[in-house]
Design an enzyme around this catalytic site. Structure first.
Site, PDB file in Angstrom:
ATOM      1  N   ASP A 152       9.057  13.143   0.616  1.00 54.88           N
ATOM      2  CA  ASP A 152       8.352  12.889   1.878  1.00 54.88           C
ATOM      3  C   ASP A 152       8.453  14.189   2.664  1.00 54.88           C
ATOM      4  O   ASP A 152       9.368  14.389   3.455  1.00 54.88           O
ATOM      5  CB  ASP A 152       8.985  11.715   2.613  1.00 54.88           C
ATOM      6  CG  ASP A 152       8.168  11.277   3.812  1.00 54.88           C
ATOM      7  OD1 ASP A 152       6.946  11.125   3.671  1.00 54.88           O
ATOM      8  OD2 ASP A 152       8.758  11.103   4.904  1.00 54.88           O
TER       9      ASP A 152
ATOM     10  N   ASP B  25      19.400  22.352   0.519  1.00 57.90           N
ATOM     11  CA  ASP B  25      18.013  22.762   0.703  1.00 57.90           C
ATOM     12  C   ASP B  25      17.220  22.113  -0.430  1.00 57.90           C
ATOM     13  O   ASP B  25      17.531  22.309  -1.610  1.00 57.90           O
ATOM     14  CB  ASP B  25      17.920  24.289   0.632  1.00 57.90           C
ATOM     15  CG  ASP B  25      16.513  24.819   0.900  1.00 57.90           C
ATOM     16  OD1 ASP B  25      15.526  24.143   0.543  1.00 57.90           O
ATOM     17  OD2 ASP B  25      16.404  25.926   1.446  1.00 57.90           O
TER      18      ASP B  25
ATOM     19  N   CYS C 104       2.820  12.527   6.474  1.00 57.51           N
ATOM     20  CA  CYS C 104       2.135  11.807   7.554  1.00 57.51           C
ATOM     21  C   CYS C 104       1.120  12.746   8.203  1.00 57.51           C
ATOM     22  O   CYS C 104       0.983  12.799   9.428  1.00 57.51           O
ATOM     23  CB  CYS C 104       3.127  11.244   8.566  1.00 57.51           C
ATOM     24  SG  CYS C 104       4.293  12.447   9.235  1.00 57.51           S
TER      25      CYS C 104
ATOM     26  N   PRO D 217      15.146  10.382   8.766  1.00 52.86           N
ATOM     27  CA  PRO D 217      16.333   9.645   9.222  1.00 52.86           C
ATOM     28  C   PRO D 217      16.835   8.552   8.298  1.00 52.86           C
ATOM     29  O   PRO D 217      17.855   7.960   8.543  1.00 52.86           O
ATOM     30  CB  PRO D 217      15.868   9.036  10.543  1.00 52.86           C
ATOM     31  CG  PRO D 217      14.405   8.800  10.336  1.00 52.86           C
ATOM     32  CD  PRO D 217      13.925   9.953   9.497  1.00 52.86           C
ATOM     33  N   GLY D 218      16.092   8.232   7.228  1.00 52.94           N
ATOM     34  CA  GLY D 218      16.630   7.324   6.232  1.00 52.94           C
ATOM     35  C   GLY D 218      15.912   6.007   6.042  1.00 52.94           C
ATOM     36  O   GLY D 218      16.365   5.171   5.260  1.00 52.94           O
ATOM     37  N   SER D 219      14.796   5.790   6.720  1.00 57.54           N
ATOM     38  CA  SER D 219      14.090   4.506   6.565  1.00 57.54           C
ATOM     39  C   SER D 219      13.615   4.291   5.137  1.00 57.54           C
ATOM     40  O   SER D 219      13.716   3.181   4.595  1.00 57.54           O
ATOM     41  CB  SER D 219      12.899   4.444   7.528  1.00 57.54           C
ATOM     42  OG  SER D 219      13.327   4.488   8.868  1.00 57.54           O
ATOM     43  N   LYS D 220      13.089   5.346   4.516  1.00 63.92           N
ATOM     44  CA  LYS D 220      12.625   5.206   3.129  1.00 63.92           C
ATOM     45  C   LYS D 220      13.800   5.074   2.179  1.00 63.92           C
ATOM     46  O   LYS D 220      13.715   4.372   1.162  1.00 63.92           O
ATOM     47  CB  LYS D 220      11.730   6.387   2.757  1.00 63.92           C
ATOM     48  CG  LYS D 220      10.420   6.453   3.556  1.00 63.92           C
ATOM     49  CD  LYS D 220       9.583   7.636   3.143  1.00 63.92           C
ATOM     50  CE  LYS D 220       8.320   7.737   4.000  1.00 63.92           C
ATOM     51  NZ  LYS D 220       8.623   8.089   5.400  1.00 63.92           N
TER      52      LYS D 220
END
Length: 580
Positions: A238, A220, A291, A172-175
Site C-alpha cells: 500500500d 526501509d 489512494c 497505521p495498521g488497518s490493513k
C-alpha cells in the site's frame, strides 16, 4: 457491475492547453495565470476559499477531465465528507452481539467486504447518545474504523490459515489487522514501516485489536529482508502516494495537489513494488495499491514493472470477491502533466508503447467516488512465476543465531515461567507460541514460531540465516501482551490478553461467576469484600451469557478491586443491562 472508462470506449481525451473547452479547464486556466498569487496565499496559510471553490479551481480537476472526462459528475461525488465506515472484528467472542448493536445504531452492511458497515453519519459525527459506546467498540478493538475502499486490498489474496503475509508499508495498521482477521488469528502478518514512530502506532493498533498473529518490524521497504524460507507467501504494497483520491476525507488535497508530487513518488513506488516481488516466494501474490487517481502512481508503476521483469504476471480481478462493487478497468493510455498543466509527452510516468503491456493494464482496478459512493482507490494483483527460484550460491554464508545481538528481542519463554502461567491461567497452547521480552510475556500464533523463528531463511544469494533467530528481521514486537512478569510467581494476565487468549478450566486464578455477580462487582464504587477467599494478586472473573464468555480482570487483596478500563466497563454494562 463493471464500468469502462472513457479511454476504453471513445479514445483518450488529451486536451492541449489550447483546447480548454470544458468549464473545469477554463476555471483552471484562469487559476494558472494567477498561479503565483494562489501559491502565496497557500504558503502563508491564508487560503480561506470554500472547499468547492478550491476544488473548482484545482489542478486535480483539470487532470480528471483529461483522464476520465465527466469531471462535473466526479466533482459532485468527490466533495461531500465521507460516511463513517468500520469493520467488526470477527475474532472476538461477542462479535455477533457487536454487529447487532452496530445495526441498532443504524449501520448497514457495506456488501463488498464481510463484517463491514456504513453508519448513517459523517466520519467523526456519531450522535451524542451513541458516541460513547460506538467509540468504546473501536478503542477496545471490537471494531476498526476504516475508509471503505481501503478495506479492499487485503481481500485480493487467496490465503490459507498458515501463510505468512508481509504488509510492506503498514502504518497505521488497518490493513494489517484486517489481514490478521482474514487469517482467523492463525498464520502471520508481518507489518513493516520505515519510521520508528509509525511502528509504535502499529504496535498500539495490534494491541487494540488483540491480533496474536501480527508481528511489527522496522525496515526501509526498498530493502526489507525475506523473513521466512524462500520468501513471504503474499505481500501487500500500500504505497506512499499523493492521496489524490482522498478528497472526501482530506479536503486539503484540493489546494495542495500538483502533478509533480506524483512524478516525484513514481520512482519510490516502483522500487517498493520491485522489492515486494523480490521477497515474495515463487508462486506468491503481490497486491499493489494507492489512494491516488493519478495514473503516474498507478498504471505507470505496473507498466514499468511488467516491462522490466519476466518473473511476474498481472492477475485479473475477480468481481465475485466484492459483490456490488462498481469499478473501472485500469487505463491503457493517459497524459502526464507538469505543474503548469502542460502535457509531458515522454519520460517518467508515460504510457507504455507495447500493446501487450497496455492490454495487461486493463486487469488493474480503478475506483472513482461517483461509482463507489465512497472514496477513490487503485489496486493491481500480480503473481510471481512458480519457477522463479532464487539461486543460492554453493559458498553462501550460513549465519548462526547470535545471542549477543544488540537490543531486546523476544525469546522463547522459560519452562519455569510457562509452568506458572499454566498453573494460574491454563491457556490453551495448541495453536500458540509464547515469548518473553523484558518483563512482558507475549502470546503469538504458532506460525510465528514454526514459519518465522524456526525456519532457515535465504535472505540473499550469498547468505542463509539459520533457524532459531529473528534475524534478518529487525523485530519491534510480536503477538499481544499476554502477561506482565512482576517477579517471583507474580505473573499478571494483561488487559490485551483478555480478548485473545483461550483459557481452559483448570487455572487457579480464573473463576467462573454468574452474570449477576460480575455486574455487582463491576458497579461497585468501592472495592468489594473478598468473600470467596481468593489469593492476593490478579485474577480473572468470567461468566457465560447467551453462549458467549465474558471476562473481567480484578485485583484481590483484602478486597476485590477492578482493573478494567472505563471503555470495557461501558460495553459490559450495555451488554448486561437486562441483568442489572
Amino acid at each position: 457491475m463493471v464500468k469502462s472508462g472513457p479511454g476504453q470506449e471513445a479514445g483518450l481525451r488529451c486536451p492541449s492547453m489550447r483546447l480548454f473547452t470544458h468549464k473545469a479547464l477554463n476555471r483552471a486556466e484562469v487559476c494558472r495565470y494567477n498561479h503565483s498569487m494562489v501559491d502565496e496565499r497557500i504558503v502563508v496559510g491564508d487560503d480561506q476559499r470554500p472547499w468547492r471553490q478550491q476544488a473548482e479551481e484545482s489542478l486535480l480537476l483539470v487532470a480528471m477531465e483529461a483522464w476520465h472526462g465527466e469531471s462535473d459528475v466526479w466533482l459532485e461525488a468527490a466533495l461531500p465528507r465521507l460516511d463513517e465506515t468500520l469493520r467488526v472484528n470477527p475474532l472476538r467472542r461477542e462479535c455477533d452481539w457487536v454487529r447487532q448493536r452496530i445495526e441498532e445504531m443504524g449501520g448497514r452492511a457495506l456488501g463488498w467486504v464481510p463484517n463491514a458497515y456504513v453508519m448513517p453519519w459523517e466520519r467523526g459525527g456519531a450522535p451524542a447518545d451513541i458516541k460513547p459506546l460506538f467509540n468504546a467498540f473501536h478503542e477496545t478493538g471490537r471494531t476498526t474504523r476504516q475508509e471503505a475502499v481501503s478495506m479492499l486490498p487485503p481481500m485480493m489474496f487467496d490465503l490459507n490459515p498458515e501463510e505468512i503475509v508481509l504488509d510492506m508499508c503498514a502504518s497505521p495498521g488497518s490493513k494489517s489487522t484486517h489481514l490478521a482477521e482474514i487469517l482467523a488469528g492463525r498464520g502471520g502478518v508481518i507489518a513493516n514501516d520505515v519510521s520508528r514512530s509509525r511502528t509504535n502506532t502499529l504496535v498500539a493498533n495490534a494491541q487494540r485489536a488483540s491480533c496474536s498473529n501480527l508481528m511489527i518490524i522496522q525496515h526501509d521497504g526498498r530493502h526489507v529482508p525475506r523473513g521466512t524460507g524462500q520468501g513471504y507467501d503474499a505481500v501487500l504494497v500500500d504505497a506512499p502516494c499523493t492521496g489524490s483520491a482522498t478528497t472526501r476525507k482530506n479536503p486539503d488535497v484540493w489546494r495542495k495537489s500538483q502533478p509533480s508530487a506524483g512524478l516525484e513518488l513514481h520512482k519510490l513506488q516502483i522500487s517498493l513494488l520491485n522489492r515486494a516481488i523480490d521477497v515474495v516466494r515463487p508462486g506468491g501474490t503481490v497486491v499493489y495499491s494507492t489512494c491516488s487517481i493519478d495514473p503516474v502512481e498507478n498504471e505507470a508503476v505496473i507498466a514499468r514493472i511488467l516491462e522490466e521483469r519476466d518473473d511476474v504476471v498481472s492477475i485479473q480481478f475477480e468481481p465475485s470477491r466484492t459483490p456490488g462493487l462498481i469499478y473501472r478497468p485500469g487505463m491503457d493510455e493517459w497524459v502526464v502533466f507538469d505543474d503548469d498543466m502542460e502535457i509531458i509527452s515522454d519520460g517518467s510516468g508515460a504510457p507504455p508503447h507495447d500493446p501487450k503491456i497496455r492490454e495487461e493494464l486493463g486487469k488493474c482496478v480503478r475506483l472513482l467516488q461517483q461509482d463507489t459512493g465512497q472514496g477513490g482507490f487503485f489496486f493491481a494483483i500480480l503473481q510471481k512465476n512458480a519457477d522463479a527460484m532464487m539461486e543460492i550460491r554453493p559458498d553462501a554464508r550460513r549465519i548462526i543465531p547470535n545471542s549477543k545481538r544488540k537490543g531486546i528481542h523476544p525469546s522463547i519463554v522459560s519452562e519455569e515461567t510457562l509452568d506458572i502461567i499454566q498453573t494460574d491461567h491454563d491457556p490453551i497452547l495448541s495453536d500458540a507460541s509464547i515469548w518473553k521480552r523484558g518483563k512482558r510475556i507475549l502470546w503469538a500464533s504458532q506460525a510465528m514460531n514454526k514459519r518465522v523463528w524456526d525456519m532457515d531463511t535465504n535472505s540473499r544469494p550469498d547468505r542463509i540465516h539459520l533457524g532459531k533467530q529473528w534475524s534478518p528481521l529487525n523485530i519491534i514486537h510480536v503477538g499481544v501482551r499476554g502477561w506482565e512478569d512482576r517477579g517471583g510467581r507474580n505473573i499478571r494476565l494483561s488487559s490485551e490478553a483478555m480478548h485473545s487468549i483461550p483459557l481452559g478450566t483448570e487455572g487457579e486464578r480464573i473463576h467462573d461467576v454468574t452474570p449477576e455477580a460480575l455486574i455487582r462487582i463491576l458497579k461497585q464504587e468501592e472495592p468489594a469484600e473478598n468473600e470467596q477467599g481468593y489469593d492476593s494478586g490478579g485474577h480473572i472473573l468470567r461468566c457465560e451469557f447467551d453462549g458467549v464468555e465474558w471476562r473481567l480482570p480484578v485485583w484481590v487483596g483484602e478486597r476485590i478491586t477492578g482493573m478494567w478500563k472505563d471503555t470495557e466497563a461501558l460495553i459490559l454494562l450495555d451488554r448486561f443491562k437486562d441483568v442489572i
